[in-house]
Design a protein around this motif. Structure first.
Motif, PDB file in Angstrom:
ATOM      1  N   UNK A   5       0.881  -1.344  -0.130  1.00 13.63           N
ATOM      2  CA  UNK A   5       0.039   0.093   0.061  1.00 13.63           C
ATOM      3  C   UNK A   5       0.571   1.208  -0.108  1.00 13.63           C
ATOM      4  N   UNK A   6       0.562   2.455  -0.861  1.00 10.95           N
ATOM      5  CA  UNK A   6       1.525   3.322  -0.682  1.00 10.95           C
ATOM      6  C   UNK A   6       0.923   4.237   0.251  1.00 10.95           C
ATOM      7  N   UNK A   7       1.938   4.535   1.199  1.00 13.13           N
ATOM      8  CA  UNK A   7       1.645   5.167   2.454  1.00 13.13           C
ATOM      9  C   UNK A   7       2.116   6.680   2.365  1.00 13.13           C
ATOM     10  N   UNK A   8       2.876   6.973   1.486  1.00 13.02           N
ATOM     11  CA  UNK A   8       3.437   8.387   1.381  1.00 13.02           C
ATOM     12  C   UNK A   8       4.605   8.619   0.327  1.00 13.02           C
ATOM     13  N   UNK A   9       5.189   9.522   0.205  1.00  9.47           N
ATOM     14  CA  UNK A   9       6.177  10.072  -0.911  1.00  9.47           C
ATOM     15  C   UNK A   9       7.390  10.427  -0.068  1.00  9.47           C
ATOM     16  N   UNK A  10       8.471  10.229  -0.853  1.00  9.15           N
ATOM     17  CA  UNK A  10       9.765  10.819  -0.303  1.00  9.15           C
ATOM     18  C   UNK A  10      10.402  11.942  -1.134  1.00  9.15           C
ATOM     19  N   UNK A  11      10.837  12.849  -0.807  1.00  9.55           N
ATOM     20  CA  UNK A  11      11.464  13.930  -1.580  1.00  9.55           C
ATOM     21  C   UNK A  11      12.884  14.156  -1.084  1.00  9.55           C
ATOM     22  N   UNK A  12      13.560  13.788  -1.996  1.00 14.72           N
ATOM     23  CA  UNK A  12      15.030  14.258  -1.970  1.00 14.72           C
ATOM     24  C   UNK A  12      15.782  15.133  -2.985  1.00 14.72           C
TER      25      UNK A  12
END
Length: 99
Positions: A5-12
């Motif tokens: 399940x997609x629970x969020x995003x990561x920004x780098x």
């Protein structure tokens, strides 16, 4: 392949140049509950995966890890360990639709 399940995003903002413009998602693996096979239970870990399909928060996805992740279209030269390779429509277990 695994379900998650997609629970969020990561920004780098600082990353390997080959990863520039790649969408990173935070995934929670979903396991079929042995006690109640008509439902999922979340796994204990989280995975960061590259997404090229447009998945979003709450979506159920298929993902690959390891060298299999680099076999997905456009991923061969990337330094990745996980990639979203499918958006799940339904899941059926023992004749029961659980997603």
């Amino acid at each position: 392949m695994f379900l998650a399940r997609v629970i969020g995003a990561v920004v780098s903002t600082k990353k390997d140049e080959t990863m520039r413009g790649r969408k990173l998602l935070l995934l929670r693996p979903m396991l079929v509950d042995e006690a109640k096979p008509a439902q999922f239970r979340p796994g204990a870990n989280t995975i960061v995966a590259v997404d090229s399909l447009g998945a979003g928060a709450g979506d159920l996805v298929l993902f690959c890890q390891g060298s299999s992740a680099r076999q997905a279209s456009g991923m061969k030269s990337l330094p990745i360990d996980a990639a979203v390779v499918g958006l799940v429509d339904t899941v059926e277990v023992l004749g029961n639709r659980i997603a």
